[in-house]
Design a protein around this motif. Structure first.
Motif, PDB file in Angstrom:
ATOM      1  N   ASP A 177       0.827  -1.210   0.000  1.00  0.00           N
ATOM      2  CA  ASP A 177       0.000   0.000   0.000  1.00  0.00           C
ATOM      3  C   ASP A 177       0.853   1.248   0.000  1.00  0.00           C
ATOM      4  OD1 ASP A 177      -2.262  -1.409  -0.082  1.00  0.00           O
ATOM      5  OD2 ASP A 177      -3.033  -0.774   1.883  1.00  0.00           O
ATOM      6  N   LYS A 181       0.994   4.099  -2.886  1.00  0.00           N
ATOM      7  CA  LYS A 181       0.701   5.495  -2.533  1.00  0.00           C
ATOM      8  C   LYS A 181       1.865   6.399  -2.899  1.00  0.00           C
ATOM      9  CE  LYS A 181      -2.674   5.679   1.169  1.00  0.00           C
ATOM     10  NZ  LYS A 181      -2.684   4.667   2.242  1.00  0.00           N
ATOM     11  N   PRO A 215      -5.591   4.202  -4.215  1.00  0.00           N
ATOM     12  CA  PRO A 215      -4.735   5.359  -4.455  1.00  0.00           C
ATOM     13  C   PRO A 215      -4.414   5.637  -5.921  1.00  0.00           C
ATOM     14  CG  PRO A 215      -3.526   3.588  -3.353  1.00  0.00           C
ATOM     15  CD  PRO A 215      -4.946   3.175  -3.401  1.00  0.00           C
TER      16      PRO A 215
END
Ligand SMILES: Nc1ncnc2c1ncn2[C@@H]1O[C@H](COP(=O)(O)OP(=O)(O)OP(=O)(O)O)[C@@H](O)[C@H]1O
Ligand SMILES: [Mg+2]
Length: 376
Positions: A177, A181, A215
């Motif tokens: 993640d 991002k 994202p």
């Protein structure tokens, strides 16, 4: 020698294709090039073996002929963030022909500074020496390698297109993640670099890119690629068999493209097997014979795909139903008292089936045939 050469190019199946073996996709290539030209990043989504890697490679090849900078990473091939970082740097440097030299330094600062050309790069981009500095963590280095893509292009006043193939595979890293991002945040602000993300697992790609909370939402334009056009494949197969001086059967070629729906991988496999059959049997196989040969040679893949997709009773029933009928799945589901919509959604997300109007179809015609004939 000439004949040998023709034969070897003819029998390749599985590797990304280029040159004369690359069929169709002209519309997709133009569309992608136009987006890249205006600085719009791209996501290429397709089921397995539809030619994503081939397409990306071809796009990059064309950009290179226009003197643009490029880079290509297959995320699947990297098992650590540090490896990824090094590959990104090497790919960027390759635009100045420095990839090999850079890789040979194996990260040694002394070796980096010894080479005049690399030393010049290091003077512009000091972080390169930090890569071996244990006090600098791998995340900082990775983050700087993403900066490097754009900074290098900026420094040389060039547009750069960087491709991450099998991007969905980024999820295998710890802190995936955070990586996603970070990439998004940086890429959005970059001026000279444009990106291509491609990947096999539709659900993963969709989650990464189109989910509202994800994202990557809105960062990149999604391009779907599908089967190859019948006429392009027909022309290509005829040309190849003619070139190999095979007394080909046009009906067989047409029937096989029809049966295989223009699936890029299977059509190449069909061509290969028609050729080999002529070589060993001195004649064309029948269409049924050819389908059997293809199914046999793909058995391992088909079994694996079945194992991956038929994890519960609902999936088994839906896959089995759709292998012989494209409609009526809900009626079947209510008879069997199962929830079809959840399963259909999952199979769609995994790139196994697609919906057209109220019917559902397999992407992979050979898998469909195999399920219809093997699963009881
Ligand atoms: N444009 C094309 N013209 C002719 N054959 C193609 C084309 N694209 C793909 N193929 C055939 O399909 C095979 C798979 O292509 P490629 O590796 O590019 O697909 P992919 O979608 O990246 O596959 P994977 O999901 O395994 O990564 C190639 O080896 C080739 O035989
Ligand atoms: Mg690929």
């Amino acid at each position: 020698m000439y004949g040998t050469h023709k034969r070897t190019t003819m029998i390749q199946v599985g590797k990304p294709v280029r040159g004369t073996a690359f069929v169709g996709r002209e519309k997709e290539i133009k569309e992608i090039l136009n987006y890249i030209e205006i600085g719009q990043s791209i996501v290429i989504i397709a089921p397995r073996r539809f030619g994503k890697t081939s397409l990306v490679t071809e796009v990059l090849r064309r950009l290179k002929t226009k003197k643009k900078y490029t880079g290509f990473i297959d995320v699947f091939e990297h098992s650590t963030v540090t490896e990824l970082t090094r590959s990104i740097i090497a790919e960027v440097l390759e635009n100045h022909g420095l990839k090999k030299l850079y890789q040979q330094t194996k990260g040694s600062i002394t070796a980096l500074l010894k080479n005049i050309k690399l030393k010049a790069v290091v003077e512009d981009f000091e972080f390169l020496v930090g890569l071996e500095d244990d006090s600098i963590d791998q995340w900082t280095n990775f983050s700087q390698s993403i900066d490097f893509i754009d900074d290098f292009a900026e420094r040389h006043d060039k547009d750069l297109c960087f491709a991450f193939d099998e991007y969905g595979d980024i999820l295998k890293f710890d802190k995936a993640d955070a990586i996603i991002k970070l990439m998004r945040a940086k890429i959005q602000k970059q001026q000279k670099a444009v990106y291509i993300f491609s990947g096999s697992y539709e659900s993963v790609m969709e989650t990464l890119f189109t989910n509202n909370k994800s994202p990557f939402y809105r960062l990149a334009k999604i391009i779907h690629i599908s089967y190859l056009p019948f006429s392009d494949l027909r022309r290509y197969m005829v040309k190849m068999l003619k070139g190999a001086e095979i007394d080909y059967d046009i009906k067989l070629i047409e029937d096989s493209i029809d049966f295989l729906k223009g699936h890029p991988y299977y059509c190449q496999l069909a061509l290969q097997q028609i050729y080999l059959y002529h070589l060993t049997q001195g004649k064309a196989p029948t269409i049924h014979g050819l389908i059997d040969i293809i199914t046999q040679s793909e058995r391992g893949y088909l079994v694996k795909t079945w194992e991956d997709t038929s994890s519960n009773k609902e999936a088994v029933l839906v896959l089995k139903h759709l292998s012989t009928e494209s409609t009526g799945v809900y009626a079947m589901a209510s008879r069997e008292k199962i929830n079809a919509s959840r399963t259909l959604k999952k199979l769609e997300g995994a790139g196994i089936i697609y919906q057209e109007k109220s019917a559902y179809y397999y992407y992979d015609p050979v898998f469909q045939y195999w399920v219809a004939n093997t699963i009881k």
